[in-house]
Write an enzyme that holds these catalytic residues in place. Structure first.
Site, short mmCIF file in Angstrom:
data_model
loop_
_atom_site.label_atom_id
_atom_site.label_comp_id
_atom_site.label_asym_id
_atom_site.label_seq_id
_atom_site.Cartn_x
_atom_site.Cartn_y
_atom_site.Cartn_z
CE LYS A 167 -3.49 2.77 0.48
NZ LYS A 167 -4.49 2.74 1.51
CE LYS A 235 -2.74 7.22 7.72
NZ LYS A 235 -3.09 5.72 7.22
#
Length: 288
Positions: A167, A235
């Site tokens: 990811k 983030k």
């Protein structure tokens, strides 16, 4: 199956609905209770707390914003978990944290998968997400029918943490592709072209990307409504930077995009969609 779902935000809610639509009994919990209650109309049972959400379930899903949130959630539900249950974290967090959690739960006979997703709120709603999974192969096969309700491409990437590493690689490509789309649109407008026609023209060739075709029109329209928040891509890129540092890698494109998204946040776009990076570009590109 009896399923517990923790985290019913912009991604978690439509993903839980996909499982309800697949005929499963889903119990939901969210720190903001009103977000969980919104799923009651779809057939979900709303749990009073995280432990009540997972007690007696077959599979538990977690979809929360960041590493500390997952760690806190697991700590809250751990006393209620029993041997034979499977926990699936679909958040995007630190690969190292996932490996630590998986090892700890394994000692109690609880399976654990890290299974972050890509595809935004549209993919969550339509069940077309890309799902990248790390963990035990047998646990993956057990969860596969549930993943197939939520995603179009489901890939077992390897042991615990491998889903998260995949990811993070995805987020590098997403961020840089988005910047490319924003700059192409900015350039087209500056040259007096119809930016919508430019996106249509180049989107059929080698410049084609998900970011260009899906977020390009929103950039042109100045539509910054979120499918995925700026604060969340910030983030994610922080996690990439941390992992790259551990591996001794210098990634200049990543550094650029971390700065661009930080600039967007400074301009007040942290709770807007990632396409609001175009707002920062507007400030930086108009050099006279």
């Amino acid at each position: 199956m009896e399923i517990g779902w923790i985290g019913t935000g912009i991604m978690g809610a439509p993903m839980a609905r996909r499982l309800i639509g697949g005929g499963h009994r889903v119990r939901v919990y969210n720190r903001s209770p009103e977000k969980a209650r919104a799923l009651a109309a779809d057939g979900a049972t709303v749990a009073a707390d995280a432990a009540a959400c997972v007690a007696g379930t077959d599979v538990v899903f977690i979809m929360v914003p960041d590493t500390p949130d997952v760690e806190a959630t697991v700590a809250r539900i751990e006393p209620a978990l029993k041997a034979g249950q499977l926990v699936v974290d679909m958040s995007t967090i630190s690969p190292a944290a996932e490996r630590t959690i998986a090892a700890r739960l394994k000692t109690a006979g609880v399976g654990y998968l890290d299974a972050p997703v890509s595809g935004g709120d549209v993919g969550a709603r339509d069940g077309t997400l890309a799902i990248m999974v790390g963990g035990d192969a047998a646990a993956f096969e057990r969860a596969r029918p549930l993943f197939e309700l939520m995603g179009k491409r489901i890939t077992h990437m390897g042991p615990s943490g491998a889903g998260q590493m995949t990811k993070l690689a995805n987020q590098i490509a997403v961020a840089i592709n988005l910047e490319a789309a924003a700059e192409a649109i900015k350039f087209a407008k500056g040259g007096g072209l119809d930016a919508s026609r430019v996106v249509e023209a180049i989107g059929a060739g080698a410049a084609a990307s998900w970011q260009l075709s899906n977020l390009g029109p929103k950039i042109i329209a100045g539509d910054y409504r979120p499918g995925f928040f700026i604060k969340l891509i910030r983030k994610d890129l922080r996690l990439v930077i941390e992992a790259a540092r551990e591996s001794g890698l210098a990634l200049p494109g990543l550094s650029l995009m971390a700065s661009m998204f930080n600039a967007s946040a400074a301009l007040g776009h942290d709770l807007d969609g990632t396409q609001a990076v175009a707002a920062a570009l507007d400030r930086l590109a108009d050099v006279k």
